[in-house]
Enzyme design. Structure first.
Site, PDB file in Angstrom:
ATOM      1  N   ASP A 151       0.863  -1.173   0.000  1.00 14.08           N
ATOM      2  CA  ASP A 151       0.000   0.000   0.000  1.00 14.08           C
ATOM      3  C   ASP A 151       0.907   1.232   0.000  1.00 14.08           C
ATOM      4  OD1 ASP A 151      -2.375   1.618   0.430  1.00 14.08           O
ATOM      5  OD2 ASP A 151      -1.675   1.843   2.489  1.00 14.08           O
ATOM      6  N   ASP A 354      -1.792  -0.688   6.067  1.00 14.94           N
ATOM      7  CA  ASP A 354      -2.021  -0.161   7.414  1.00 14.94           C
ATOM      8  C   ASP A 354      -3.436   0.341   7.644  1.00 14.94           C
ATOM      9  OD1 ASP A 354      -1.810   2.118   5.718  1.00 14.94           O
ATOM     10  OD2 ASP A 354      -1.360   3.359   7.467  1.00 14.94           O
ATOM     11  N   ASP A 358      -7.248  -1.674   3.477  1.00 11.72           N
ATOM     12  CA  ASP A 358      -6.305  -2.739   3.120  1.00 11.72           C
ATOM     13  C   ASP A 358      -6.716  -4.101   3.696  1.00 11.72           C
ATOM     14  OD1 ASP A 358      -4.537  -0.899   1.850  1.00 11.72           O
ATOM     15  OD2 ASP A 358      -3.799  -0.303   3.816  1.00 11.72           O
TER      16      ASP A 358
END
Length: 469
Positions: A151, A354, A358
């Protein structure tokens, strides 16, 4: 919720998602979906489905034991029958000693210890590196990862806007310009204003002196802010604000455009009608992200960046960190789909993130890595948590995983070969040549020694150190 480091402008009639933060002003909204229909509930549902769809990793020790144990029992019975029918008198005594010795020396205690001992030491070794591993399966699977999805916001980057550049246009110092702008913005709730104030605090400017008193403060919608400090008229905002107030920005527009192309937000600052500085704010890349990503790539892992942020920002970040594959403007449910696409292409996929958005992808991946500074939903969905927030934890976790799996294979090979090699002696092959029949007591000692060997080899893993960085 969708992964941008900067808030998204919303106006009348737009949809807003529960759980996000309203950064300025007030908001009146109507709930159109509640309970299990909300975005967060749907994300949690996707996480549960993904976790249930994971196939359990096969246990090599179980496979070996499933074949080894019946084989040993058959050998024990055959050995007893041979001694009973063809051995010296008393045949029953020789048969009982032979059968018992075979069972004792081939007892697969070492096989049972081989995997859990290595996993226990490996998990502890990973914890020393700031990597918390939930289970042995994640530790073993991490060694086979071929593709790592990262990410962007909060994983590769810090996840919060900071001042990255101060381009001076006169004799002012950076500290004085930043203190003036921070004083002007200190009462604003705008995220860019917070970034300016936080950067001034990080530089210790507020420690040495307080902010200046601001008079005639005005927020100019869509343009910026204005005010006066010690009789000086200040403006801080975009190019439109400068042009509307007759401030010349000639010679600095191109530099500001270069900043914008580099995923930064440039803003102009003027004092008494003259340009004083151009200040850029961006979500900065973590100091060690570039070197950590390089470590992953050098170990043969395909690195892919995934983000809900816009394409221009994503491309700028990808270029900086050396990632050639990236997907931008990706919704939470689409992140999990990207994981599935890589898995269908034959990749063993790791996912690192995080945020709440996600979580489905973390659960769907073969191994999910959560940044310890992230959300509880992400941490709960992941198999491995990086407590230090550094991507070097990924490379460390994979290195420890490979060392652990190598250690497990050594243990399994040693235990199996050791036990298998002792069976012929226990069955009595030495008796026709030397008149010796192995005692069950000696077999018991040999069996115990194989367990000691496995435990000792597992503890050798404590000496392993991941690559320095």
């Amino acid at each position: 919720l969708t992964g941008e480091p900067m808030p998204v402008e919303k106006s009348k009639g737009d949809a807003v998602v529960a759980g996000t933060i309203n950064k300025s002003g007030s908001i009146v909204f109507r709930a159109t979906r509640v309970g299990k229909d909300t975005a967060l509930a749907r994300i949690i549902g996707m996480v549960k489905r993904a976790q249930n769809s994971k196939p359990p990793i096969g246990r090599l020790a179980d496979v070996i034991a499933a074949v080894f144990v019946p084989t040993v029992m058959i050998i024990s019975v055959v050995s007893a029958l041979v001694w009973l029918n063809f051995g010296p008198d008393p045949g029953v005594a020789f048969a009982m000693v032979s059968a018992t010795t075979v069972l004792i020396i081939a007892c697969p205690c070492a096989l049972g210890l081989a995997t859990p001992m290595s996993v226990m030491v490996g998990v502890g070794k990973a914890a020393e590196a700031g990597v918390l591993i939930r289970n042995g399966e994640a530790l073993q699977t991490a060694s086979r990862i071929t593709a790592m999805i990262l990410d962007k916001t909060g994983t590769i980057t810090l996840g919060a806007p900071k001042v990255t550049d101060i381009l001076l246009a006169n004799e002012n110092t950076e500290e004085n310009v930043l203190l003036l702008v921070a004083s002007l913005e200190s009462g604003s709730e705008h995220p860019l204003a917070e970034a300016i104030v936080d950067s001034a605090k990080d530089r210790g400017l507020f420690d040495n002196q307080a902010t200046y008193d601001v008079e005639d403060f005005h927020a100019i919608a869509g343009h910026g802010v204005s005010g006066s400090i010690n009789g000086k008229h200040l403006l801080f905002g975009n190019e439109k604000l400068m042009k509307s107030q007759g401030v010349s920005v000639a010679g600095y527009v191109e530099k500001a455009q270069q900043m914008a192309a580099d995923a930064k937000t440039p803003m102009y600052f003027s004092v008494d009608g003259k340009l004083a500085a151009v200040i850029a704010v961006a979500d900065p890349i973590k100091e060690d992200s570039v070197s950590a990503i390089r470590r992953l790539q050098q170990s043969g892992i395909r690195v892919v960046m995934l983000t809900g942020d816009n394409r221009a920002t994503a491309q700028a970040v990808a270029i900086k960190v050396g990632v050639t594959e990236f997907f931008a403007e990706v919704l939470p449910e689409d992140k999990a789909q990207k994981v599935v696409e890589l898995q269908q292409a034959g990749e063993i996929v790791g996912m690192t993130g995080d945020g709440i958005n996600d979580a489905p992808a973390l659960a769907m991946a073969n191994v999910g890595f959560a940044i310890g500074t992230g959300t509880d939903v992400a941490i709960e969905s992941a198999d491995i948590t990086l407590m230090r927030g550094s991507l070097h934890g990924l490379a460390d976790a994979i290195a420890v995983s490979k060392a652990t799996l190598r250690n497990i294979k050594q243990n399994l090979f040693g235990a199996f070969v050791y036990n298998a090699a002792g069976i012929p002696f226990a069955a009595g092959v030495l008796y026709p040549l030397f008149g010796m029949l192995l005692s069950p007591v000696v077999a018991g000692a040999a069996m115990a020694f194989s367990s000691v060997t496995v435990v000792s080899n597992a503890n050798r893993l404590r000496l392993f150190k991941p690559e320095n960085h």
